[in-house]
Write an enzyme that holds these catalytic residues in place. Structure first.
Site, short mmCIF file in Angstrom:
data_model
loop_
_atom_site.label_atom_id
_atom_site.label_comp_id
_atom_site.label_asym_id
_atom_site.label_seq_id
_atom_site.Cartn_x
_atom_site.Cartn_y
_atom_site.Cartn_z
NE ARG A 13 -4.06 -1.96 0.23
CZ ARG A 13 -5.13 -2.11 1.02
NH1 ARG A 13 -5.37 -1.22 1.97
NH2 ARG A 13 -5.93 -3.13 0.87
CG ASP A 36 -14.65 4.21 5.68
OD1 ASP A 36 -15.12 3.06 5.56
OD2 ASP A 36 -13.43 4.45 5.81
#
Length: 273
Positions: free
Chosen positions: A41, A142
């Site tokens: 990532r 979120d």
């Protein structure tokens, strides 16, 4: 700087630094087997910042100059793939067991507390539009600002929409053309009916009001038990009496919270105190 992945694999000590940072900022515990995920990532960010290793990158995102990069790193680490009508049994229960009992004239309130890129919220919104006998409100949050912005746009590749029933595809979605060929967009009416915002489950919640139903699916698995208990206590405070909580099918509240009574696998009801 080389783009060779072998040159940017974090050492155990470096991984532990990020592990602690992520837990402090988000409450999320990244187990040792996630070292490869961390590398996959973030390695492009090291290249973009012209940084030669994870130790230097860690020091940079902890500095005042690296605040924006820290937010970006946290967003990259917390992005997860999802799809429409995931874990169909929850939607069946909402359709067959909850909504038939909703009183006309009431306001049915739902919170999708780990909304990601919006597939779950829009799945809920389609079902509520189709079956809810009264007005409804759907809040969706979120911790990741980037995925919330994607959710607001509501554009998805074909592989992510395969579980949408054909009737719902016709009613609530539009196929892309030209440069958007191969994508599908949730229609404007449904997008406008859903409220998206950022929220960190690890921190105190703002005043969200009381909900009939909360979706908290496939997120508790990222927290240690102590933080799970704290999150569930906060969630309980947002539910109406006898409110329902959906968690992921791989998740259980056994031994973590006494605030909820199991109804079916991964479905809980708020207990009376």
């Amino acid at each position: 700087m080389t783009t060779d992945m072998s040159s940017v694999i974090p050492t155990d000590r470096e991984f532990q630094l990020f592990q602690q940072l992520i837990e402090n900022k988000l409450g999320i515990f990244l187990p040792p087997q996630k070292k490869a995920l961390l590398s996959n990532r973030l390695w492009k960010r090291l290249i973009a910042c012209d940084i030669k290793g994870f130790d230097e990158y860690y020091r940079y995102i902890q500095s005042p100059q690296g605040k924006g990069e820290l937010n970006l790193a946290l967003e990259l680490i917390t992005t997860n793939e999802t799809y429409f009508f995931r874990e169909q049994k929850h939607f069946d229960y909402l359709r067959d067991d909850i909504l038939p009992g909703v009183k006309a004239g009431s306001n049915f309130r739902v919170w999708s507390a780990a909304a990601s890129t919006g597939e779950e919220p829009y799945s809920i919104a389609m079902l509520l539009t189709d079956r809810c006998p009264t007005t409804w409100e759907l809040l969706c949050s979120d911790v990741n600002r980037k995925v919330i912005e994607q959710a607001k746009v509501g554009i998805y590749p074909e592989m992510r929409i395969k579980n949408i029933p054909p009737d719902y595809l016709r009613r609530f979605c539009r196929k892309g053309v030209g440069s958007q060929e191969g994508n599908t967009r949730v229609n404007a009416e449904l997008r406008q009916a859903v409220q998206f915002f950022t929220l960190n489950l690890h921190e105190d919640f703002p005043d969200l009001g009381q909900f009939d139903l909360v979706f908290l699916r496939n997120v508790l698995i990222y927290f240690e038990n102590e933080n799970k208990t704290k999150i569930l206590e906060r969630i309980a405070s947002t539910l109406k009496p006898n409110g329902i909580l959906f968690v992921g099918h791989s998740e259980s509240l056994h031994g973590i919270s006494s605030r909820f009574i199991p109804v079916k696998p991964a479905i809980y009801r708020l207990s009376a105190r």
